[in-house]
Design a protein around this motif. Structure first.
Motif, short mmCIF file in Angstrom:
data_model
loop_
_atom_site.label_atom_id
_atom_site.label_comp_id
_atom_site.label_asym_id
_atom_site.label_seq_id
_atom_site.Cartn_x
_atom_site.Cartn_y
_atom_site.Cartn_z
N TYR A 156 26.19 20.32 81.73
CA TYR A 156 26.17 21.30 80.65
C TYR A 156 24.95 22.18 80.86
N VAL A 157 25.16 23.50 80.87
CA VAL A 157 24.07 24.44 81.02
C VAL A 157 24.04 25.29 79.74
N TRP A 175 18.77 25.53 79.85
CA TRP A 175 18.46 24.12 80.07
C TRP A 175 19.72 23.39 80.54
N ILE A 176 19.52 22.20 81.11
CA ILE A 176 20.63 21.48 81.73
C ILE A 176 20.62 20.02 81.29
N GLN A 189 18.71 12.85 80.10
CA GLN A 189 17.69 13.76 79.58
C GLN A 189 18.07 15.21 79.79
N ALA A 190 17.66 16.04 78.86
CA ALA A 190 17.81 17.49 79.00
C ALA A 190 16.56 18.06 79.64
N LYS A 191 16.74 19.12 80.44
CA LYS A 191 15.59 19.72 81.14
C LYS A 191 15.67 21.23 81.08
N GLN A 192 14.57 21.85 80.71
CA GLN A 192 14.48 23.32 80.75
C GLN A 192 14.44 23.77 82.21
N ILE A 193 15.27 24.74 82.59
CA ILE A 193 15.30 25.16 83.99
C ILE A 193 14.87 26.61 84.20
#
Length: 535
Positions: A156-157, A175-176, A189-193
């Motif tokens: 999911y983006v 984020w991804i 975990q979600a991560k800001q990209i």
């Protein structure tokens, strides 16, 4: 003998099509209110979806074989209890940007219902529908997208600034997070990209991830969906990042062309590779005529060529030109014209054509189709309120157009009205209606309602017509198709333009009936409706 004849006819037809196939195509490929396009390919079939905001059915889906000729085949939201666009939903809220993807025989539409219940996706085996009930995700932001990696994992983006840092105005980003489609929920975990391509990038949204030549590419929109709109690209060796902006950013924008250029606000793109290994992009843009953008955000097509920048594939949009073209060489695909929507709808089918739309969710069916007539219930709801009025409309798709209808309406109550309407939102619209023994032309601009003309009219049968010429419109009435009289002066159609009305929607034209807040048993009958381009 019959088989030989069929083969010969097929060969002749193929030769005729080949001879008549044009070398070029014209932009936009979807005219009128079709913003935020997303596209996918399955074999040699292409499917495209657009945002729809407060309109129902929601998420219009088109099909094409050649990326130029598109046919509306269905909608992602078609059932009142599927995803609700409720009473009170504000103008330009509801279904924001949608992404369409296909994986393992299943189509996915993922989007956000703003001021509804947030981010969700629906699925279907057939893109024409029916589509599933929504899978709600409870995630932040808008404009979600899906990406499947080579190992089968789905990501999911999304759009949002989840970093907690707000060190410049309007800082957003992408984020991804992994999505388990079997459980229908985000995991891990979600991560800001990214926060955009520059340290002061604003309104980074509309993210899409692609994989090319073993590298991950992140495409986003920046600058907002107005004049500063743009497309930027970022690259990475891992799906999790870090994503590094290309030095060439923005890879597509029209803001550098100035405010007099005829197409502006270009951005929110999606990429597609054809079966012939060509790359193309779809994106939104606005056409400006006489300083106004009447038709709002439309869908444009442009070629893309990948070149290498520091070992990563860099997309070059419309090589050698660098901006959208109104006409250029078409994709290397078999020319595949589609059946055009008939100019005249005589309402002979049991269901309305796919081109017709309603405002917000119609929880009850207040119209019928019988004996070649569309009958609309006269209900208390009005255009000026955030409701589902008795309004059935279609998109205005041309700067010069004509719309007309034949109506039978015999109410003797002054509060009951029915007729023809041009609508952009609850505060900007024009209506020509029959009221008791009179016809009334009413214009509402930025919430200010004004009666423009009133004439006596006897009889229950009346013909209405509007002739639009960009920001000018002439309204007429008559007792037959050959006997129209103008009512009022030339009207200011800029009322429904982007510059006046604002928001994210677009202009519609169609049929309307109301009892202005009072319960009614009256009905308005429409024998036919014509919409056509005036060249």
């Amino acid at each position: 003998m019959k088989k030989i004849l069929k083969v010969m006819l097929l060969l002749v037809a193929t030769q005729i099509i080949a001879q008549t196939a044009p070398e070029t195509f014209e932009n936009p490929i979807l005219s009128g209110f079709y913003p935020d396009p997303s596209i996918c390919r399955v074999g040699d079939d292409y499917y495209m979806v657009n945002s729809s905001f407060e309109w129902f059915p929601g998420m219009p889906i088109h099909h094409s074989k050649d990326l130029v000729n598109w046919e509306l085949i269905g909608y992602g939201i078609t059932r009142p209890n599927q995803v609700e666009l409720p009473k009170g939903l504000k103008d330009s809220r509801g279904i924001y940007a949608v992404t369409i993807r296909h994986h393992d025989g299943v189509f996915y539409l993922i989007t956000t219902c703003v001021n509804c219940d947030g981010n969700f996706y629906v699925t279907a085996k057939n893109p024409a529908g029916p589509w599933s009930d929504p899978v709600w995700l409870g995630s932040r932001g808008i404009d979600p997208s899906l990406f499947w990696d080579d190992d089968g994992k789905c990501y999911y983006v999304g759009h949002a600034n989840i970093s907690g840092l707000n060190d410049w105005p309007d800082k957003n980003g992408a984020w991804i997070q992994e999505l388990d489609t079997k459980q229908g929920k985000l995991i891990g975990q979600a991560k800001q990209i990214t926060h955009g391509h520059a340290a002061n990038a604003r309104w980074t949204e509309g993210p899409h991830i692609y994989k090319k030549d073993g590298k991950y590419l992140l495409l986003v929109a920046e600058g907002g969906t107005g004049f500063q709109h743009s497309v930027t690209m970022h690259h990475s060796d891992s799906v999790w990042g870090p994503y590094v902006p290309f030095h060439s950013n923005p890879v597509m924008s029209h803001r550098q062309l100035g405010k007099d250029f005829p197409v502006h606000s270009v951005g929110h793109a999606d990429l597609i590779e054809t079966q012939n290994n060509e790359w193309w992009a779809v994106m939104l843009g606005k056409r400006k005529k006489e300083d106004f953008s009447l038709l709002a955000r439309e869908t444009f097509l442009t070629p893309v060529k990948f070149e290498s920048e520091e070992g990563y594939p860099l997309p070059v949009f419309n090589p050698g030109i660098g901006h959208l073209s109104f006409e250029q060489k078409r994709p290397n695909l078999p020319w595949s014209p589609v059946k055009k929507v008939e100019e005249k709808d005589e309402f002979v089918n049991s269901e309305l054509g796919l081109e017709w739309n309603f405002l917000r969710t119609p929880y009850s069916k207040w119209y019928t189709l019988e004996k070649g007539s569309l009958t609309i219930d006269v209900r208390p709801e009005v255009l000026d309120s955030l409701v589902n009025p008795s309004l059935i409309v279609r998109r205005i798709q041309h700067h010069k157009f004509e719309a007309s209808t034949k109506m039978v309406f015999n109410s003797k109550k002054s509060n009951e009205q029915a007729g023809l309407v041009v609508y952009r939102n609850s505060t900007n619209h024009i209506q020509l209606v029959k009221e008791k023994n009179e016809l009334v032309l009413i214009a509402t601009k930025k919430g200010n309602r004004k009666e423009m003309a009133r004439v006596p009219f006897k009889g229950k049968e009346v013909y209405f017509k509007i002739e639009g010429d960009n920001i000018r419109a002439t309204f007429s009435y008559g007792t037959s198709e050959n006997d129209y009289k103008t009512i009022g002066d030339t009207q200011d159609l800029s009322i429904v333009s982007d510059e006046v009305a604002g928001g994210f929607s677009g202009p519609f034209v169609g049929m309307y009936a109301t009892s202005n807040g009072v319960k009614s048993k009256s009905k308005a009958n429409f024998d036919w409706f014509i919409y056509k381009e005036n060249k």
